[in-house]
Design an enzyme around this catalytic site. Structure first.
Site, PDB file in Angstrom:
ATOM      1  N   TYR A 170     -90.189  13.722 -12.487  1.00  0.00           N
ATOM      2  CA  TYR A 170     -89.968  13.483 -13.914  1.00  0.00           C
ATOM      3  C   TYR A 170     -90.722  14.495 -14.779  1.00  0.00           C
ATOM      4  O   TYR A 170     -90.394  14.675 -15.948  1.00  0.00           O
ATOM      5  CB  TYR A 170     -90.410  12.082 -14.321  1.00  0.00           C
ATOM      6  CG  TYR A 170     -89.676  10.941 -13.677  1.00  0.00           C
ATOM      7  CD1 TYR A 170     -88.538  11.147 -12.904  1.00  0.00           C
ATOM      8  CD2 TYR A 170     -90.127   9.633 -13.832  1.00  0.00           C
ATOM      9  CE1 TYR A 170     -87.877  10.090 -12.298  1.00  0.00           C
ATOM     10  CE2 TYR A 170     -89.468   8.561 -13.231  1.00  0.00           C
ATOM     11  CZ  TYR A 170     -88.352   8.797 -12.467  1.00  0.00           C
ATOM     12  OH  TYR A 170     -87.715   7.747 -11.871  1.00  0.00           O
TER      13      TYR A 170
ATOM     14  N   LEU B 258     -80.053  -1.544 -17.396  1.00  0.00           N
ATOM     15  CA  LEU B 258     -79.020  -1.776 -18.401  1.00  0.00           C
ATOM     16  C   LEU B 258     -77.812  -0.884 -18.142  1.00  0.00           C
ATOM     17  O   LEU B 258     -77.003  -0.654 -19.040  1.00  0.00           O
ATOM     18  CB  LEU B 258     -79.582  -1.515 -19.804  1.00  0.00           C
ATOM     19  CG  LEU B 258     -80.866  -2.289 -20.158  1.00  0.00           C
ATOM     20  CD1 LEU B 258     -81.409  -1.850 -21.508  1.00  0.00           C
ATOM     21  CD2 LEU B 258     -80.605  -3.793 -20.141  1.00  0.00           C
TER      22      LEU B 258
ATOM     23  N   ILE C  70     -87.578  -2.226 -14.820  1.00  0.00           N
ATOM     24  CA  ILE C  70     -88.298  -1.189 -15.581  1.00  0.00           C
ATOM     25  C   ILE C  70     -87.361  -0.508 -16.583  1.00  0.00           C
ATOM     26  O   ILE C  70     -86.921   0.630 -16.377  1.00  0.00           O
ATOM     27  CB  ILE C  70     -88.950  -0.148 -14.648  1.00  0.00           C
ATOM     28  CG1 ILE C  70     -87.974   0.302 -13.540  1.00  0.00           C
ATOM     29  CG2 ILE C  70     -90.229  -0.704 -14.034  1.00  0.00           C
ATOM     30  CD1 ILE C  70     -88.482   1.478 -12.722  1.00  0.00           C
TER      31      ILE C  70
ATOM     32  N   VAL D 243     -87.663   5.040 -25.838  1.00  0.00           N
ATOM     33  CA  VAL D 243     -88.742   5.687 -26.596  1.00  0.00           C
ATOM     34  C   VAL D 243     -88.765   5.169 -28.031  1.00  0.00           C
ATOM     35  O   VAL D 243     -89.527   5.652 -28.856  1.00  0.00           O
ATOM     36  CB  VAL D 243     -88.605   7.232 -26.572  1.00  0.00           C
ATOM     37  CG1 VAL D 243     -88.803   7.771 -25.170  1.00  0.00           C
ATOM     38  CG2 VAL D 243     -87.255   7.683 -27.139  1.00  0.00           C
TER      39      VAL D 243
ATOM     40  N   HIS E  38     -88.992   8.741  -2.994  1.00  0.00           N
ATOM     41  CA  HIS E  38     -88.008   8.694  -4.071  1.00  0.00           C
ATOM     42  C   HIS E  38     -86.570   8.532  -3.563  1.00  0.00           C
ATOM     43  O   HIS E  38     -85.773   7.791  -4.153  1.00  0.00           O
ATOM     44  CB  HIS E  38     -88.120   9.953  -4.935  1.00  0.00           C
ATOM     45  CG  HIS E  38     -87.689   9.763  -6.343  1.00  0.00           C
ATOM     46  ND1 HIS E  38     -88.231  10.440  -7.400  1.00  0.00           N
ATOM     47  CD2 HIS E  38     -86.749   8.958  -6.886  1.00  0.00           C
ATOM     48  CE1 HIS E  38     -87.652  10.056  -8.533  1.00  0.00           C
ATOM     49  NE2 HIS E  38     -86.740   9.156  -8.235  1.00  0.00           N
TER      50      HIS E  38
ATOM     51  N   LYS F 221     -86.182   1.575 -19.878  1.00  0.00           N
ATOM     52  CA  LYS F 221     -86.747   2.750 -20.546  1.00  0.00           C
ATOM     53  C   LYS F 221     -86.247   2.822 -21.978  1.00  0.00           C
ATOM     54  O   LYS F 221     -85.066   2.605 -22.245  1.00  0.00           O
ATOM     55  CB  LYS F 221     -86.336   4.024 -19.799  1.00  0.00           C
ATOM     56  CG  LYS F 221     -86.965   5.288 -20.358  1.00  0.00           C
ATOM     57  CD  LYS F 221     -86.063   6.491 -20.219  1.00  0.00           C
ATOM     58  CE  LYS F 221     -85.107   6.605 -21.377  1.00  0.00           C
ATOM     59  NZ  LYS F 221     -84.294   7.834 -21.385  1.00  0.00           N
TER      60      LYS F 221
ATOM     61  N   ASP G 169     -93.941   3.144 -14.714  1.00  0.00           N
ATOM     62  CA  ASP G 169     -93.282   3.768 -13.564  1.00  0.00           C
ATOM     63  C   ASP G 169     -92.918   5.211 -13.884  1.00  0.00           C
ATOM     64  O   ASP G 169     -92.159   5.478 -14.819  1.00  0.00           O
ATOM     65  CB  ASP G 169     -92.016   2.978 -13.226  1.00  0.00           C
ATOM     66  CG  ASP G 169     -91.268   3.581 -12.049  1.00  0.00           C
ATOM     67  OD1 ASP G 169     -91.436   3.086 -10.924  1.00  0.00           O
ATOM     68  OD2 ASP G 169     -90.500   4.554 -12.257  1.00  0.00           O
TER      69      ASP G 169
END
Length: 279
Positions: A52, A192, A231, A235, A110, A233, A47
């Site tokens: 972004y 979260l 979704i 890294v 959006h 996120k 997504d």
């Protein structure tokens, strides 16, 4: 062996992996290794959004992955400044070009941007994109029930998805009840609560200890059992792997009830009725 991710069937018959990877706040150069790591871990839903600034990096990672296009589910979003019929069509072409794709699997408005009041005309452009097969499904993001009802009243295609802030402190019950009769799926961003207090909540912590899992895994499992698309996120490779490893947990009715009791209208992000950036 990566875990098998269950799918949800949208109201137009398209299937989507229930748990995916969001790239909000992931810089373009970091998107390539991050998306590569998620695909290796078994994610197939990615997504992104025009605003972004990482559609190029996402596209590069998808192209380099070797994963067949038909196994991927790619979502992107139209930014507020590009709302309107003609401008939405141009912006969609630009997103496809940056992603290096011939089509996306889901295209979202959006934000409703009430000060601009262009989301109905924008949706008509989305209907054209959908009719041309350049988006397999179309939907909205950050739409309140009254925004969705207006689309239903004034246009022809029912949104497939409404992507909203959704987590145990903001459970969006009224919205989900409004979407259900139209089979519009709620998709959770910031699932979260942006890594905030939800993950240190004592109720979540106790449930996590009972299952021998992390608080994040318990919250993600809660989303799955509620039927949300979700979704998360990250890294960090180990967290990327942990976030998808939630399909062998089963929360009890008592635990689900405890989490239901955490709802406190705890919105972290902007409210759709007042967010007009880019108008």
């Amino acid at each position: 062996m990566p875990p098998a991710v269950p799918t949800i069937t949208l109201n137009n018959g398209v299937t989507v992996p229930q748990l995916g990877f969001g790239v909000w706040q992931v810089p373009d150069d970091e998107a390539v290794p991050a998306v590569a790591a998620t695909l290796e871990a078994g994610y197939r839903l990615i997504d992104t959004a025009a605003v972004y600034g990482n559609e190029v990096g996402v596209g590069k990672a998808l192209a380099a992955s070797g994963v067949p296009r038909e196994e991927l589910f790619v979502t992107t979003k139209l930014w507020n400044a590009d709302q309107g019929f003609d401008s939405a069509l141009r912006a969609f072409d630009a997103s496809l070009g940056r992603l290096g794709l011939e089509y996306v699997d889901l295209y979202l408005i959006h934000w409703p941007v009430p000060a601009k009041d262009a989301y109905v005309d924008t949706w008509r452009a989305f209907e054209r994109i959908y009719a041309e097969g350049r988006a397999r499904a179309i939907g909205v993001s950050n739409f309140e029930p009254h925004h969705v009802e207006r689309l239903l009243a004034e246009t022809g295609v029912v949104p497939a998805v409404d992507q909203v802030e959704l987590h145990p402190y903001l459970q969006q019950r009224r919205l989900r009840e409004a979407l259900a009769p139209h089979q519009v799926v709620a998709e959770a961003y910031s699932p979260l609560s942006s890594g905030g207090d939800v993950l240190t909540d004592p109720v979540i912590g106790a449930i996590a200890r009972a299952h021998g899992r992390s608080p994040a895994q318990v919250v993600l499992r809660w989303h799955v059992e509620q039927g949300h698309l979700v979704i998360p996120k990250s890294v960090t490779p180990e967290r990327i792997r942990a976030n998808i490893d939630v399909f062998d947990i089963e929360l009890t009715e008592d635990e689900l009830g405890q989490i239901a009791g955490l709802d406190r209208a705890g919105r972290v992000g902007a409210h759709p009725d007042t967010f007009n950036l880019g108008a």
